[in-house]
Design an enzyme around this catalytic site. Structure first.
Site, PDB file in Angstrom:
ATOM      1  N   ASP A 192       6.667  -0.515   4.406  1.00  0.00           N
ATOM      2  CA  ASP A 192       7.044  -1.608   5.287  1.00  0.00           C
ATOM      3  C   ASP A 192       6.726  -1.163   6.719  1.00  0.00           C
ATOM      4  OD1 ASP A 192       8.359  -4.095   5.733  1.00  0.00           O
ATOM      5  OD2 ASP A 192      10.240  -3.093   6.128  1.00  0.00           O
ATOM      6  N   ARG A 242      16.213  -4.756  -9.652  1.00  0.00           N
ATOM      7  CA  ARG A 242      15.222  -3.689  -9.810  1.00  0.00           C
ATOM      8  C   ARG A 242      14.522  -3.774 -11.167  1.00  0.00           C
ATOM      9  NH1 ARG A 242      15.981   0.148  -5.693  1.00  0.00           N
ATOM     10  NH2 ARG A 242      18.100   0.378  -4.963  1.00  0.00           N
ATOM     11  N   GLU A 291       5.587   5.538  -4.129  1.00  0.00           N
ATOM     12  CA  GLU A 291       6.578   4.672  -3.455  1.00  0.00           C
ATOM     13  C   GLU A 291       6.488   3.250  -3.984  1.00  0.00           C
ATOM     14  OE1 GLU A 291       9.091   4.005  -1.982  1.00  0.00           O
ATOM     15  OE2 GLU A 291       9.266   4.714   0.069  1.00  0.00           O
ATOM     16  N   ASP A 292       7.578   2.516  -3.817  1.00  0.00           N
ATOM     17  CA  ASP A 292       7.557   1.104  -4.206  1.00  0.00           C
ATOM     18  C   ASP A 292       6.844   0.246  -3.173  1.00  0.00           C
ATOM     19  OD1 ASP A 292       9.527   1.556  -2.300  1.00  0.00           O
ATOM     20  OD2 ASP A 292      11.133   0.555  -3.389  1.00  0.00           O
ATOM     21  N   PHE A 304      10.379 -10.742   1.798  1.00  0.00           N
ATOM     22  CA  PHE A 304      11.253  -9.780   1.140  1.00  0.00           C
ATOM     23  C   PHE A 304      11.120  -9.924  -0.369  1.00  0.00           C
ATOM     24  CE2 PHE A 304      15.024  -7.780  -0.451  1.00  0.00           C
ATOM     25  CZ  PHE A 304      15.076  -6.639   0.330  1.00  0.00           C
TER      26      PHE A 304
HETATM   27  P1  IMP Z   1       9.972   1.664   5.892  1.00  0.00           P
HETATM   28  O1  IMP Z   1       8.511   1.675   5.499  1.00  0.00           O
HETATM   29  O2  IMP Z   1      10.462   2.950   6.471  1.00  0.00           O
HETATM   30  O3  IMP Z   1      10.276   0.487   6.800  1.00  0.00           O
HETATM   31  O4  IMP Z   1      10.916   1.436   4.652  1.00  0.00           O
HETATM   32  C1  IMP Z   1      10.453   1.137   3.430  1.00  0.00           C
HETATM   33  C2  IMP Z   1      11.631   0.986   2.498  1.00  0.00           C
HETATM   34  O5  IMP Z   1      12.363  -0.212   2.803  1.00  0.00           O
HETATM   35  C3  IMP Z   1      11.126   0.798   1.084  1.00  0.00           C
HETATM   36  O6  IMP Z   1      11.005   2.032   0.424  1.00  0.00           O
HETATM   37  C4  IMP Z   1      12.177  -0.103   0.479  1.00  0.00           C
HETATM   38  O7  IMP Z   1      13.239   0.669  -0.019  1.00  0.00           O
HETATM   39  C5  IMP Z   1      12.674  -0.936   1.634  1.00  0.00           C
HETATM   40  N1  IMP Z   1      11.981  -2.248   1.675  1.00  0.00           N
HETATM   41  C6  IMP Z   1      11.054  -2.649   2.562  1.00  0.00           C
HETATM   42  N2  IMP Z   1      10.619  -3.898   2.302  1.00  0.00           N
HETATM   43  C7  IMP Z   1      11.289  -4.306   1.195  1.00  0.00           C
HETATM   44  C8  IMP Z   1      11.266  -5.532   0.414  1.00  0.00           C
HETATM   45  O8  IMP Z   1      10.525  -6.494   0.660  1.00  0.00           O
HETATM   46  N3  IMP Z   1      12.097  -5.543  -0.655  1.00  0.00           N
HETATM   47  C9  IMP Z   1      12.917  -4.502  -0.993  1.00  0.00           C
HETATM   48  N4  IMP Z   1      12.961  -3.360  -0.297  1.00  0.00           N
HETATM   49  C10 IMP Z   1      12.168  -3.251   0.804  1.00  0.00           C
HETATM   50 MG    MG Z   2      11.776   2.918  -1.245  1.00  0.00          MG
END
Ligand code: IMP
Ligand code: MG
Length: 174
Positions: A101, A163, A97-98, A150
Site C-alpha cells: 500500500d 481472510r 506479502e499480501d 480497500f
Molecule cells: P503499508 O504498505 O505499509 O501501507 O501497509 C501495508 C499493509 O496494510 C498490508 O500488509 C495490509 O496488512 C494492510 N493493507 C493495506 N491495504 C489493505 C487493503 O486494501 N485491505 C486490507 N489490508 C490492507
Molecule cells: Mg500485511
C-alpha cells in the site's frame, strides 16, 4: 450497517496468476533453494498456495510486524512482533506479502532483513496499489496491480474478518 462483498478478482483468476508466479519463480531460482518469508497474517494464504506451485526446494519462515501509529495510516515505524526462527544469512530470501500500500512496512522490513546478510533478497506480493505509494519499494513479483480500494480475502482482512475468502473482494458499507 451491513457489509456487502463484491468480487474484484475471482478465485480462478487468483489461482491462475499464482500458478504463473510459481512457474516464473521456479525458473528464476533454478538450482537454488527459495527461503520464503511470510509476513503474518495476511501473507499466509498466498504463501501456501504459491509454495505449492514452486518446483525448486523451498524452506519457510514467518514473521509478524505491526506499525506504530494511529492504526489506520501506517507510520513507517515498524515493530517486529514475531521475529524469524532461523537465520537468513547466505540464503536466497523471498519475502511474501499480501498487499503493498504505502510501502512503509515493506521498506522498513526489507532494510532490516538486508542487514542480516542474505545471499539475495526479493519481494513477491499478491496485490499492489501503486497509486498509494509513499515510500519506494522494489517489487520483484506482483500478482495484480489494483486501484485504490480497500480489499479483503485471500489473507486480507477487514477488522480481522474475511481472510478466508478464496477470492479478492471489496467491502461495500451501506
Ligand atoms: P503499508 O504498505 O505499509 O501501507 O501497509 C501495508 C499493509 O496494510 C498490508 O500488509 C495490509 O496488512 C494492510 N493493507 C493495506 N491495504 C489493505 C487493503 O486494501 N485491505 C486490507 N489490508 C490492507
Ligand atoms: Mg500485511
Amino acid at each position: 450497517m451491513s457489509e456487502k462483498i463484491s468480487v474484484m478478482i475471482s478465485e480462478s483468476d487468483v489461482d491462475k496468476r499464482i500458478a504463473e508466479l510459481g512457474a516464473k519463480i521456479s525458473k528464476d531460482y533454478e538450482g537454488r533453494t527459495v527461503h520464503m518469508i511470510c509476513v503474518l497474517k495476511g501473507g499466509v494464504f498466498f504463501m501456501c498456495e504459491l509454495a505449492k506451485k514452486i518446483t525448486v526446494p523451498v524452506t519457510m519462515d514467518f514473521m509478524s510486524v505491526s506499525s506504530y501509529g494511529n492504526g489506520t495510516v501506517s507510520s513507517g515505524v515498524v515493530k517486529i512482533v514475531k521475529d524469524l526462527d532461523d537465520t537468513i544469512e547466505g540464503k536466497d530470501v523471498l519475502v511474501v506479502e499480501d498487499i503493498i500500500d504505502s510501502g512503509r512496512t515493506l521498506s522498513y522490513l526489507l532494510d532490516t532483513l538486508k542487514s542480516r546478510k542474505p545471499n539475495s533478497l526479493k519481494l513477491c506480493t499478491l496485490l499492489d496499489k501503486p497509486d498509494r505509494r509513499v515510500t519506494e519499494v522494489n517489487v520483484d513479483y506482483t500478482g495484480f496491480e489494483i486501484e485504490d480500494k480497500f480489499v479483503i480475502g485471500y489473507g486480507l482482512d477487514y477488522a480481522q474478518k474475511y481472510r478466508n475468502l478464496p477470492y479478492i473482494g471489496v467491502v461495500e458499507l451501506d
